[in-house]
Design a protein around this motif. Structure first.
Motif, PDB file in Angstrom:
ATOM      1  N   GLY A 118      -6.586  10.082   3.933  1.00 19.26           N
ATOM      2  CA  GLY A 118      -5.450  10.909   4.327  1.00 19.26           C
ATOM      3  C   GLY A 118      -5.363  11.207   5.807  1.00 19.26           C
ATOM      4  O   GLY A 118      -4.525  12.007   6.225  1.00 19.26           O
ATOM      5  N   HIS A 141      -3.949   9.884   8.525  1.00 19.86           N
ATOM      6  CA  HIS A 141      -2.998   8.791   8.763  1.00 19.86           C
ATOM      7  C   HIS A 141      -2.802   8.483  10.246  1.00 19.86           C
ATOM      8  O   HIS A 141      -2.674   7.312  10.624  1.00 19.86           O
ATOM      9  CB  HIS A 141      -1.663   9.137   8.098  1.00 19.86           C
ATOM     10  CG  HIS A 141      -1.779   9.252   6.611  1.00 19.86           C
ATOM     11  ND1 HIS A 141      -2.112   8.191   5.807  1.00 19.86           N
ATOM     12  CD2 HIS A 141      -1.626  10.321   5.774  1.00 19.86           C
ATOM     13  CE1 HIS A 141      -2.156   8.572   4.543  1.00 19.86           C
ATOM     14  NE2 HIS A 141      -1.875   9.865   4.497  1.00 19.86           N
ATOM     15  N   THR A 193       0.628   5.274   4.859  1.00 18.92           N
ATOM     16  CA  THR A 193       0.486   5.851   6.199  1.00 18.92           C
ATOM     17  C   THR A 193       1.823   5.869   6.938  1.00 18.92           C
ATOM     18  O   THR A 193       2.163   6.851   7.615  1.00 18.92           O
ATOM     19  CB  THR A 193      -0.567   5.061   7.000  1.00 18.92           C
ATOM     20  OG1 THR A 193      -1.833   5.216   6.364  1.00 18.92           O
ATOM     21  CG2 THR A 193      -0.666   5.545   8.431  1.00 18.92           C
ATOM     22  N   ALA A 231       3.788   8.690   5.547  1.00 17.68           N
ATOM     23  CA  ALA A 231       3.256   9.997   5.924  1.00 17.68           C
ATOM     24  C   ALA A 231       3.596  10.362   7.368  1.00 17.68           C
ATOM     25  O   ALA A 231       3.836  11.531   7.682  1.00 17.68           O
ATOM     26  CB  ALA A 231       1.745  10.021   5.722  1.00 17.68           C
TER      27      ALA A 231
END
Length: 766
Positions: free
Chosen positions: A622, A624, A661, A664
């Motif tokens: 997470g 990113h 990614t 995000a």
């Protein structure tokens, strides 16, 4: 915060005098032309002017000002390699010019190419291609000859002004002379008590006029103020001029003037110092005291005298200490013109062949140590030492290949350097020297068999599979003839590598099984290790369980050997398997450790692969923005080495991470992070990656370290090696190594880079 300065220009060690008109003209020419050649006789200051121009123009070139020194290079074919090496590009392709053109095509930088005169034609060919491919590339060359290229602007460099002539003008004009100013500055640096006064002005002015205002000649004369006054120096010059005028007729008067200055410095040296000056000219690049003792002692010079002689020549500016080197590990170099003068003296002394033989013997012994260093604890140190001596190794190979009787020695050297060429990203150059040695020494021998396999190994990574096949066939015939089963096993290993590249895993596994039998029969544990690694790679898609077993066995072997560079290879292989299993934290730990090891030999291909995979791990966790930045950096590193994306079989499984990614960060945020990563240098990428991976300051505190350990940690943070730390603190190298190991253990770090990042972080916090 000031903008980051890119490039590799050395720090000026002395003040820069005069040349205002030339500096202004150079800036004007660079603004209107993409190629400027600074010409002039030896010693006139072309290199110094070029460096000053480069320093003044740094803001105009956002991608930096980069110096490439060609004085120690005698092979036109290697100019592109020298330029690529300056930018940190590894020569994994057969065509370094194409890779350079690709790398430079979007760069706005100034390339300073120094001392082109002996390679004019080859320089012109390369620069024409680069200027065509890279529209914002500018080049500043220094040469005693014109390059004669289209669009070339000339910047002729005359000696410094020495005015007025005898009987003209007053003292004020003489004080303003550039040549007199230079003499006074350098004399004061050599002898702090020296002052330019009305009493000595006439003599100083006469010295400068006698030396025709040639900067190098003036600097050599000024250094003599340590023991002589201007009147005495002038008298010595008059003697030298009379001697040279009687011995040599014709030629460029300025060249004779420089020879006069050299001869004057030479005559002020003791006879033993004169011999040392001549013998030092054998070194193609900088040199250490150990090398000087081995090469320059004997025949009238005792080893115990070497240190004092080198220091004495340094006091006279005949040799220059390399910046940043200290104590017993200090390194020295000679200016090109000084070395050329010494080489001529050596050639006329009758000692040249004996010195060359000792030079060959020293570097051959260094290469031979690799037989014990490879796959052992001193592996990385050996690679590092060879890299530092690279130009001297070239000189040795040139010497051997110039004489058919010594060609077999060159063949033996290139074969023993097989893993050095690979570890330090010198595949193309290693292949070039290997082919030349094979052509020069065609006689059947066990050494030739070894060299054929070594050359094939390098060429496989350059994609020259047809040449590889014929080399391996010949190697096996010779190895069978001379009873060398280890070389036959190595040939099978190389054939397996070729099969893997061509996508034939089953054939590769069969060949590797055969190679393993041969290596075990020869008790070659390094060969067994390489075969386990290759088996783990070949089995990845067809027999992964077997591949995991091979990888773990390889890890056990390398841990026992303590070989750092080899450990980097097995860590990445294990990381591939953990990555395929989805174990991202374990994968990251393996690739972080591999990255710190790869950095020690500047293995850009390995660094790029580590960074790319660590980006996948960051995306999976997470993080990113970090992931996108690392992917951008990995893309730049691939361009450096001309490599394909890492691990294609695995990367297909992680396409989803890139999509997640992107979503995000949004497209704009993703591209911005990617661009930041692409703009990072390899050093910045490694520091960023390992700094983020290091323990926090709460877990790693200076309180854990002793006073001595803190001192050594700070020196590590300055980039000093264990040898340099030992020399700085006057302790044994083993003691320094022990301290560094304890620092790593106490702080929970895995690499010196992490220590450096921690030191920097602590300084920033303060």
């Amino acid at each position: 915060m000031p903008a980051r300065t890119l490039g590799n220009l050395p720090v000026e060690q002395t003040s820069f005098v005069g040349r205002r008109r030339e500096l202004s003209e150079a800036r004007r020419q660079l603004s209107t032309s993409r190629l400027v050649t600074c010409t002039g006789p030896g010693g006139v200051g072309k290199t110094r002017l070029a460096l000053r121009i480069g320093a003044q123009c740094q803001r105009a070139f956002p991608d930096g000002v980069w110096l490439v020194e060609l004085a120690g290079l005698n092979e036109g074919e290697l100019i592109a390699d020298a330029v690529a090496d300056t930018f940190g590009l590894s020569d994994h392709r057969a065509d370094p010019t194409g890779r350079l053109a690709e790398y430079l095509q979007d760069k706005h930088l100034l390339l300073v190419l120094d001392n082109c005169e002996h390679l004019v034609d080859a320089c012109a060919v390369l620069l024409t291609k680069l200027l065509t491919a890279a529209p914002r590339l500018h080049i500043l060359a220094t040469s005693r000859q014109l390059l004669r290229m289209e669009g070339e602007q000339l910047l002729p460099l005359a000696p410094l002004t020495v005015f007025p002539s005898d009987g003209a003008g007053g003292a004020g004009e003489r004080f303003a002379s550039e040549a007199v100013t230079l003499f006074a500055d350098r004399a004061a640096a050599a002898a702090p008590s020296f002052r330019l006064t009305g009493e000595n002005l006439a003599e100083v002015h006469a010295i400068c006029r006698r030396l025709d205002g040639i900067p190098l000649a003036i600097e050599l004369a000024a250094v003599r103020c340590r023991g002589l006054g201007p009147t005495e120096i002038l008298a010595h010059l008059d003697d030298a001029f009379a001697l040279l005028t009687s011995e040599r007729r014709g030629g460029d008067p300025r060249h004779r003037t420089l020879e006069t200055a050299m001869a004057g410095s030479h005559r002020l040296c003791s006879p033993t110092e004169q011999r040392m000056w001549a013998r030092l000219s054998m070194f193609a690049d900088d040199f250490g005291l150990d090398a000087v003792e081995a090469v320059c002692s004997g025949d009238g010079i005792d080893r115990s005298e070497v240190f004092d002689l080198v220091v004495g020549l340094a006091d006279k500016s005949i040799v220059i200490r390399v910046d940043g080197s200290y104590g017993r590990q200090a390194r020295f170099r000679q200016l090109v013109t000084v070395r050329q003068y010494g080489a001529r003296e050596l050639a006329s002394s009758g000692e040249e062949l004996a010195v060359r033989e000792r030079h060959l013997g020293y570097y051959r012994a260094l290469v031979d140590r690799g037989e014990n260093a490879y796959f052992h604890a001193c592996e990385i140190a050996w690679f590092t030492e060879l890299r530092r001596e690279h130009r001297n190794l070239r000189s040795v190979l040139e010497f051997c290949l110039a004489d058919p009787a010594r060609a077999p020695v060159a063949l033996d050297i290139v074969a023993r350097l097989q893993f050095y060429w690979f570890a330090c990203g010198l595949l193309r150059e290693g292949g070039l020297w290997s082919r030349r040695a094979l052509a020069a020494a065609p006689q059947p021998s066990a050494v030739r068999a070894h060299a054929l396999v070594a050359c094939a190994y390098l060429l496989e990574f350059c994609g020259e599979y047809d040449a590889v096949a014929s080399m391996l066939d010949e190697a096996c015939v010779l190895a069978g003839q001379f009873g060398d089963p280890a070389t036959i096993a190595q040939a099978d290993w190389c054939r397996a590598l070729r099969a893997i590249y061509l996508g034939d895993a089953p054939s590769a596994l069969t060949l590797l099984n055969r190679a393993m039998v041969g290596f075990r029969a020869a008790s070659d544990m390094a060969g067994v290790f390489r075969t386990l690694i290759m088996h783990g790679i070949a089995a990845f898609t067809v027999a992964p369980d077997e591949g995991r077993v091979s990888a773990e066995q390889a890890r056990a072997l390398v841990e026992l050997a303590g070989a750092g560079w080899s450990k980097c290879i097995v860590l990445r292989l294990l990381g591939r398997y953990r990555l395929a299993d989805g174990a991202l934290q374990e994968t990251a730990a393996l690739f972080e450790e591999a990255l710190s090891l790869a950095w020690q030999t500047y293995d850009l291909r390995a660094i790029g692969r580590c960074v790319e995979v660590l980006g996948w791990c960051a995306s999976g966790d997470g993080r990113h923005e970090r992931a996108a930045l690392l992917w951008g950096a990995a893309d730049t590193l691939r361009r450096f080495v001309g490599a394909e994306p890492s691990y294609p079989h695995i990367s297909k499984l992680f396409v989803q991470y890139e999509r997640i990614t992107r979503d995000a960060l949004t497209e704009h945020g993703f591209e911005a992070a990617l661009a930041r990563g692409k703009a990072m240098s390899p050093a910045e990428v490694v520091e960023f990656t390992l700094e983020k991976a290091a323990p926090s300051h709460e877990k790693a505190t200076a309180a854990q370290l002793t006073r001595r350990e803190t001192e050594i940690a700070e020196l590590v943070g300055q980039g000093l090696t264990n040898k340099e730390i030992a020399a700085r603190l006057v302790i044994a190298q083993r003691t320094a190594e022990g301290h560094v190991e304890r620092i790593l253990d106490k702080l929970g770090f895995r690499s010196r880079v992490q220590i450096a990042a921690w030191i920097k972080g602590g300084a920033d916090d303060a």
